[in-house]
Enzyme design. Structure first.
Site, PDB file in Angstrom:
ATOM      1  N   CYS A 150       0.809  -1.221   0.000  1.00 19.07           N
ATOM      2  CA  CYS A 150       0.000   0.000   0.000  1.00 19.07           C
ATOM      3  C   CYS A 150       0.844   1.273   0.000  1.00 19.07           C
ATOM      4  O   CYS A 150       0.592   2.206  -0.772  1.00 19.07           O
ATOM      5  CB  CYS A 150      -0.955  -0.004   1.184  1.00 19.07           C
ATOM      6  SG  CYS A 150      -0.150   0.055   2.813  1.00 19.07           S
TER       7      CYS A 150
ATOM      8  N   HIS B 261      -2.257   1.053   6.805  1.00 22.86           N
ATOM      9  CA  HIS B 261      -2.734   0.939   5.421  1.00 22.86           C
ATOM     10  C   HIS B 261      -3.064   2.332   4.902  1.00 22.86           C
ATOM     11  O   HIS B 261      -3.571   3.181   5.644  1.00 22.86           O
ATOM     12  CB  HIS B 261      -3.967   0.048   5.336  1.00 22.86           C
ATOM     13  CG  HIS B 261      -4.328  -0.327   3.923  1.00 22.86           C
ATOM     14  ND1 HIS B 261      -3.523  -1.116   3.129  1.00 22.86           N
ATOM     15  CD2 HIS B 261      -5.398   0.002   3.156  1.00 22.86           C
ATOM     16  CE1 HIS B 261      -4.082  -1.269   1.947  1.00 22.86           C
ATOM     17  NE2 HIS B 261      -5.222  -0.598   1.930  1.00 22.86           N
TER      18      HIS B 261
ATOM     19  N   HIS C  65      -6.046   1.766  -3.893  1.00 19.68           N
ATOM     20  CA  HIS C  65      -5.004   1.278  -2.990  1.00 19.68           C
ATOM     21  C   HIS C  65      -4.502  -0.072  -3.458  1.00 19.68           C
ATOM     22  O   HIS C  65      -5.111  -0.727  -4.312  1.00 19.68           O
ATOM     23  CB  HIS C  65      -5.540   1.172  -1.559  1.00 19.68           C
ATOM     24  CG  HIS C  65      -6.714   0.241  -1.411  1.00 19.68           C
ATOM     25  ND1 HIS C  65      -6.785  -0.725  -0.433  1.00 19.68           N
ATOM     26  CD2 HIS C  65      -7.875   0.125  -2.108  1.00 19.68           C
ATOM     27  CE1 HIS C  65      -7.922  -1.378  -0.524  1.00 19.68           C
ATOM     28  NE2 HIS C  65      -8.611  -0.884  -1.543  1.00 19.68           N
TER      29      HIS C  65
END
Length: 279
Positions: free
Chosen positions: A172, A223, A235
C-alpha cells in the site's frame, strides 16, 4: 523534505469558507499567545494542526486562521481553462475485484451538477491549501486523468508486502510513494511515516489526491490509499492481491478509518498539470 511537505496542505476548520496561514513558532511562544495574536482559540489551532498537547517548539510550523482573499481569475487561469476546454475523460479503467471502474468518469458525474466553473484564486499572495482549485471540473478532471494513467500502469502489478518494485510487486505505501514520486513529490516509505506528513483533512472535506489511512494489522497507521472522489479510494490491497478501488463506507474500511492527510496544494496541482500538459 518533511518541512516542505508540512506546508503542502490545509483544511477548513469550520463550514464557512476560510483560508489559513503558516506561522513559525518563536522562542517564548505558547499556544495561548499565538491564539491571541491571530484572534482565535487554542482549541482551534490544535484542531487545525492535529495537536494532542499544548507543547510546541521554536521553529515548528503551525497552521493558523488567515485572511480572506477575493478570488481573482488570473490570465494564467484563463489560458489553462482555454487549453483544457476540449478535455475529455480518459478511457482507461482499473479492474478491482470483478468490476471495472472508469476512474475519470467520476468527475463528470459531479461536474454536471455544477452550473458554472468556479473562479480560481491563483494570482494572490498565498498558496491555496484548501484546494478550491479542484472545485473547478476542468482542473479536477485533468488531475484525475493523470492519476488514472498512473494507476493503469500498475493494474497488473501484484500485491507484495514490503515490495517496492512496480515490476515485481508493491504494497500500500510503496504504491502511494510511487504515484506521488511520479508527480514530483517524495513521500516516506511506510504508511506510518506518511501519516506524519501533510495536514489532517476532515472526512467530509476530502479532495482528489488526499491520502486516506486505516489501522488494519497494527495499532498504528498500517494501510494507506489515494482518494479519488465519491467516497472511493485506490489502494494496493492484500484483499484483492493488487490494485483495487474501495469505498470508505465499506464495513471493513469504515471501521478501521483513522484519518486523511493532504500533500497537494493549489500551487503543486497547477505545477503538475502544467508539466503533464507539456508531455
Amino acid at each position: 523534505m518533511r518541512r516542505v511537505v508540512l506546508l503542502l496542505s490545509v483544511i477548513l476548520a469550520f463550514s464557512s469558507p476560510a483560508f489559513a496561514d503558516i506561522y513559525v513558532v518563536k522562542r517564548g511562544d505558547s499556544l495561548y499567545k499565538i491564539a491571541k495574536k491571530f484572534r482565535t482559540t487554542v482549541a482551534r489551532i490544535k484542531r487545525l494542526n492535529g495537536l494532542r498537547s499544548n507543547v510546541i517548539r521554536p521553529g515548528q510550523r503551525l497552521i493558523v486562521p488567515g485572511r480572506r482573499y477575493k478570488p481573482v481569475k488570473s490570465r494564467e487561469t484563463i489560458r489553462f481553462l482555454e487549453r483544457k476546454s476540449e478535455l475529455t475523460a480518459a478511457s482507461s479503467a482499473i479492474k478491482a475485484g470483478s468490476e471495472i471502474y472508469p476512474i475519470t468518469s467520476i468527475v463528470y458525474e459531479e461536474g454536471e451538477k455544477l452550473a458554472d466553473a468556479l473562479s480560481t484564486p491563483l494570482n494572490v499572495p498565498y498558496d491555496n491549501w484548501n484546494l478550491s482549485i479542484l472545485e473547478d471540473p476542468e482542473y479536477k478532471s485533468a488531475l484525475l486523468k493523470i492519476l488514472a494513467s498512473l494507476f493503469k500502469d500498475l493494474k497488473n502489478t501484484p500485491y507484495v508486502f514490503g515490495g517496492g518494485n512496480p515490476k515485481r510487486g508493491l504494497d500500500c505505501s510503496s504504491f502511494t510513494m510511487y504515484v506521488y514520486r511520479k508527480l514530483g513529490i517524495n513521500l516516506p516509505r511506510t504508511a506510518r511515516a506518511q501519516f506524519n506528513v501533510g495536514v489532517p483533512v476532515k472526512k467530509e472535506e476530502l479532495k482528489v489526491g488526499d491520502l486516506v489511512f486505516f489501522r488494519t494489522y497494527a495499532r498504528f497507521p498500517s494501510h494507506v490509499g489515494i482518494y479519488i472522489g465519491n467516497g472511493k479510494f485506490v489502494h494496493f490491497s492484500s484483499m484483492f492481491h493488487g490494485l483495487a478501488i474501495s469505498s470508505l463506507d465499506d464495513r471493513y474500511f469504515k471501521k478501521r478509518y483513522i484519518g486523511a492527510k493532504r500533500v497537494l496544494s493549489e500551487k503543486l496541482v497547477k505545477k503538475i498539470l502544467y508539466a503533464w500538459d507539456k508531455k
